[in-house]
Structure formats: C-alpha cells, structure tokens
Write a protein that holds these residues in place. Structure first.
Motif, PDB file in Angstrom:
ATOM      1  N   ASP A   1       0.854  -1.191   0.000  1.00 50.86           N
ATOM      2  CA  ASP A   1       0.000   0.000   0.000  1.00 50.86           C
ATOM      3  C   ASP A   1       0.889   1.240   0.000  1.00 50.86           C
ATOM      4  O   ASP A   1       1.670   1.471   0.939  1.00 50.86           O
ATOM      5  N   SER A   2       0.763   2.061  -1.024  1.00 52.43           N
ATOM      6  CA  SER A   2       1.626   3.242  -1.158  1.00 52.43           C
ATOM      7  C   SER A   2       1.319   4.313  -0.121  1.00 52.43           C
ATOM      8  O   SER A   2       2.110   5.236   0.091  1.00 52.43           O
ATOM      9  N   ASN A   3       0.157   4.197   0.549  1.00 52.90           N
ATOM     10  CA  ASN A   3      -0.204   5.180   1.567  1.00 52.90           C
ATOM     11  C   ASN A   3       0.428   4.873   2.930  1.00 52.90           C
ATOM     12  O   ASN A   3       0.388   5.702   3.835  1.00 52.90           O
ATOM     13  N   LYS A   4       0.989   3.692   3.088  1.00 53.14           N
ATOM     14  CA  LYS A   4       1.636   3.330   4.335  1.00 53.14           C
ATOM     15  C   LYS A   4       3.060   3.869   4.383  1.00 53.14           C
ATOM     16  O   LYS A   4       3.675   4.130   3.355  1.00 53.14           O
ATOM     17  N   LEU A   5       3.572   3.972   5.604  1.00 53.03           N
ATOM     18  CA  LEU A   5       5.001   4.203   5.751  1.00 53.03           C
ATOM     19  C   LEU A   5       5.764   3.030   5.157  1.00 53.03           C
ATOM     20  O   LEU A   5       5.285   1.891   5.168  1.00 53.03           O
ATOM     21  N   ALA A   6       6.943   3.285   4.630  1.00 53.90           N
ATOM     22  CA  ALA A   6       7.786   2.196   4.143  1.00 53.90           C
ATOM     23  C   ALA A   6       8.061   1.228   5.292  1.00 53.90           C
ATOM     24  O   ALA A   6       8.131   1.645   6.458  1.00 53.90           O
ATOM     25  N   PRO A   7       8.192  -0.084   5.004  1.00 48.90           N
ATOM     26  CA  PRO A   7       8.370  -1.078   6.073  1.00 48.90           C
ATOM     27  C   PRO A   7       9.505  -0.746   7.035  1.00 48.90           C
ATOM     28  O   PRO A   7       9.322  -0.817   8.255  1.00 48.90           O
ATOM     29  N   LEU A   8      10.658  -0.380   6.508  1.00 51.11           N
ATOM     30  CA  LEU A   8      11.807  -0.102   7.367  1.00 51.11           C
ATOM     31  C   LEU A   8      11.573   1.134   8.222  1.00 51.11           C
ATOM     32  O   LEU A   8      11.910   1.152   9.419  1.00 51.11           O
ATOM     33  N   THR A   9      10.954   2.138   7.629  1.00 50.85           N
ATOM     34  CA  THR A   9      10.649   3.360   8.380  1.00 50.85           C
ATOM     35  C   THR A   9       9.677   3.072   9.515  1.00 50.85           C
ATOM     36  O   THR A   9       9.870   3.515  10.651  1.00 50.85           O
ATOM     37  N   ALA A  10       8.621   2.329   9.198  1.00 52.42           N
ATOM     38  CA  ALA A  10       7.624   1.985  10.215  1.00 52.42           C
ATOM     39  C   ALA A  10       8.254   1.144  11.329  1.00 52.42           C
ATOM     40  O   ALA A  10       7.981   1.365  12.519  1.00 52.42           O
ATOM     41  N   ALA A  11       9.110   0.196  10.955  1.00 55.16           N
ATOM     42  CA  ALA A  11       9.757  -0.663  11.948  1.00 55.16           C
ATOM     43  C   ALA A  11      10.673   0.135  12.862  1.00 55.16           C
ATOM     44  O   ALA A  11      10.698  -0.076  14.081  1.00 55.16           O
ATOM     45  N   GLN A  12      11.418   1.054  12.300  1.00 51.87           N
ATOM     46  CA  GLN A  12      12.323   1.869  13.110  1.00 51.87           C
ATOM     47  C   GLN A  12      11.548   2.766  14.078  1.00 51.87           C
ATOM     48  O   GLN A  12      11.926   2.911  15.241  1.00 51.87           O
ATOM     49  N   LYS A  13      10.451   3.353  13.595  1.00 48.94           N
ATOM     50  CA  LYS A  13       9.621   4.186  14.473  1.00 48.94           C
ATOM     51  C   LYS A  13       9.006   3.341  15.578  1.00 48.94           C
ATOM     52  O   LYS A  13       8.878   3.797  16.722  1.00 48.94           O
ATOM     53  N   PHE A  14       8.617   2.120  15.230  1.00 43.88           N
ATOM     54  CA  PHE A  14       8.023   1.222  16.207  1.00 43.88           C
ATOM     55  C   PHE A  14       9.011   0.902  17.328  1.00 43.88           C
ATOM     56  O   PHE A  14       8.653   0.932  18.514  1.00 43.88           O
ATOM     57  N   ILE A  15      10.251   0.608  16.969  1.00 43.17           N
ATOM     58  CA  ILE A  15      11.278   0.318  17.971  1.00 43.17           C
ATOM     59  C   ILE A  15      11.524   1.538  18.853  1.00 43.17           C
ATOM     60  O   ILE A  15      11.622   1.429  20.091  1.00 43.17           O
ATOM     61  N   GLU A  16      11.610   2.692  18.254  1.00 42.96           N
ATOM     62  CA  GLU A  16      11.849   3.911  19.022  1.00 42.96           C
ATOM     63  C   GLU A  16      10.728   4.188  20.014  1.00 42.96           C
ATOM     64  O   GLU A  16      10.969   4.682  21.121  1.00 42.96           O
ATOM     65  N   SER A  17       9.488   3.832  19.636  1.00 42.34           N
ATOM     66  CA  SER A  17       8.338   4.114  20.494  1.00 42.34           C
ATOM     67  C   SER A  17       8.099   3.042  21.546  1.00 42.34           C
ATOM     68  O   SER A  17       7.757   3.343  22.696  1.00 42.34           O
ATOM     69  N   TYR A  18       8.258   1.779  21.162  1.00 34.27           N
ATOM     70  CA  TYR A  18       7.855   0.671  22.025  1.00 34.27           C
ATOM     71  C   TYR A  18       9.021  -0.025  22.717  1.00 34.27           C
ATOM     72  O   TYR A  18       8.859  -0.594  23.795  1.00 34.27           O
ATOM     73  N   TYR A  19      10.196  -0.041  22.079  1.00 31.14           N
ATOM     74  CA  TYR A  19      11.318  -0.787  22.639  1.00 31.14           C
ATOM     75  C   TYR A  19      12.596   0.050  22.611  1.00 31.14           C
ATOM     76  O   TYR A  19      13.637  -0.395  22.104  1.00 31.14           O
TER      77      TYR A  19
END
Length: 239
Positions: free
Chosen positions: A3-21
């Motif tokens: 889905d082109s409207n989503k954040l890129a996988p790597l970007t989303a994963a990095q933000k997730f780590i910064e927020s949750y772990y």
C-alpha cells in the motif's frame, strides 16, 4: 504489492522500535518485506532482544497502519527456540534472525546472526532408517486411502495429508528444512525447482479435475529409492 499510503516497512519498523522498545539490546526486521515478497496483507515481523526480559513472548499489534508481529527474547531464550526449530526441522526463528535487517544493535546481533546461519547451514537431523520406514508406512496408508476413496469431500482432505507427507519425506531424506503452509512449496523450490513444479502440477491437476494418476505416480517415484510402499510386516513397538 504494498500500500503506497503506508510508511515504508523499514521506516515503520524503526519508528516502532523507538516508540515501544527504546531500551532493547537489539532488534531485527524480518519476513516477507525483507525478502522482497511483500503483498498488501503482509505484516512486519520484528525480533527483539532484551537482556532484562525474564522469558520470551510473542505479541501482535497494529501501528502506523501496519500489522506487526513481535517475537521478543532475552539473551538466552532464543537459543531454546533455535534448538526446538532444529529438532522439528522448521527453522522459523533462525531464518528470521539470519535474514533480518538490523534496526538496533548494542553489540549483540552479529553473534546471534552467526549462530542462526551456522544452524541453517548445518541442516536438520538426518533421518534414521527406522524413521524413513515409519514415514513410508504412513505415506502408503494415505495413498491407499486416496486410491480407494469414492467420497470427494473425504478425498480432498486425504490429498492434503498426502501432500504434506510427501513434501516432508522428499525434503527430510535430502537433508533439507521443511515448512508449513506457503513454506511447503518454498522449501521444495529451494531444494529442486523441477520437482516443485511437478509436485504442484500433480496436486493441481487432482484438485481441478479429480485425476489421481499424477499424484499416485509422484508418490511411487518418491518412495521407490527407499523400497517403495510399505505395509507388509511393518510394526512399531513390537518386542
């Protein structure tokens, strides 16, 4: 296609780590998005390592419009999963670790990746003659049921069982890792693309037309180098 409207996988994963772990010792992004096989229903598989965790756990979340699967481990628990995956010949965690893109590393990831790659390269345990004969017996039992069955509904599920048994037999007798679901055909392709194509063709023909011939031929050719079908005088646990 993603889905082109989503954040890129790597970007989303990095933000997730910064927020949750933010305090974890290491994190990896794995799965289909790393292999270039992502679809619009793919999720993010993220492996976490944190020395403060008392035990491993798995958790599913939705964040940044992504379904996220977290596989969390301390610096010992992942080894138990490596061993378990090795014994069942389905290297789920070692594969994720080996192929994973580093999201965070406090100096632990290289050694864990090395352990994963060594396990994958070693391959699963070699089947004994006793195990091979037991598997021959169960395949024989399934193919006999398949040949004799006249109920289409029952026949479909016998074919499903036969496909799993035959794929397992081919892979394990050739010292290859096995899988479930989509990893059955992926594992077969990694072993022998020509055999994988024949396997799909044989079962596909049965599911489309009801023709059993190609499946039966495939089973018999698979078993032939090991003595063929096995029923007479087979026993388990006899003393």
């Amino acid at each position: 296609m993603l889905d082109s409207n989503k954040l890129a996988p790597l970007t989303a994963a990095q933000k997730f780590i910064e927020s949750y772990y933010p305090y974890c010792d290491g994190a990896l992004l794995a799965g289909s998005v790393v292999r270039g096989e992502a679809t619009k229903t793919s999720d993010l598989d993220i492996v976490i390592f944190d020395k403060t965790y008392q035990s491993s756990y798995r958790e599913s979340l939705v964040e940044y419009d992504w379904r996220i699967e977290v596989f969390a481990h301390n610096l010992d628990s992942y080894l138990e999963f490596f061993e378990s995956d090795y014994k069942r010949a389905r290297p789920s965690l070692p594969r994720m670790v080996s192929e994973g893109i580093v999201l965070k590393d406090n100096g632990i990831i290289d050694s864990i990746k090395r352990e994963a790659k060594e396990l994958l390269n070693r391959g699963p345990e070699v089947w004994s003659i006793e195990v091979i004969n037991t598997k021959r017996y169960f395949i024989t039992d399934a193919v006999d049921d398949f040949i004799g069955c006249a109920d289409n509904a029952e026949e479909i599920f016998i074919a499903n069982t036969l496909a799993e048994l035959v794929s397992e037999f081919v892979l394990r007798t050739n010292n290859r890792w096995i899988g479930t679901s989509k990893w059955i055909i992926r594992s077969l392709k990694e072993y022998d693309i020509n055999f994988a194509e024949r396997f799909v063709k044989a079962f596909g023909l049965y599911y489309k037309s009801g023709s059993k011939k190609e499946v039966i031929n495939l089973v018999d050719e698979t078993l032939k180098p090991y003595g063929g079908r096995l029923f007479d005088r087979f026993s388990v646990g006899k003393k």
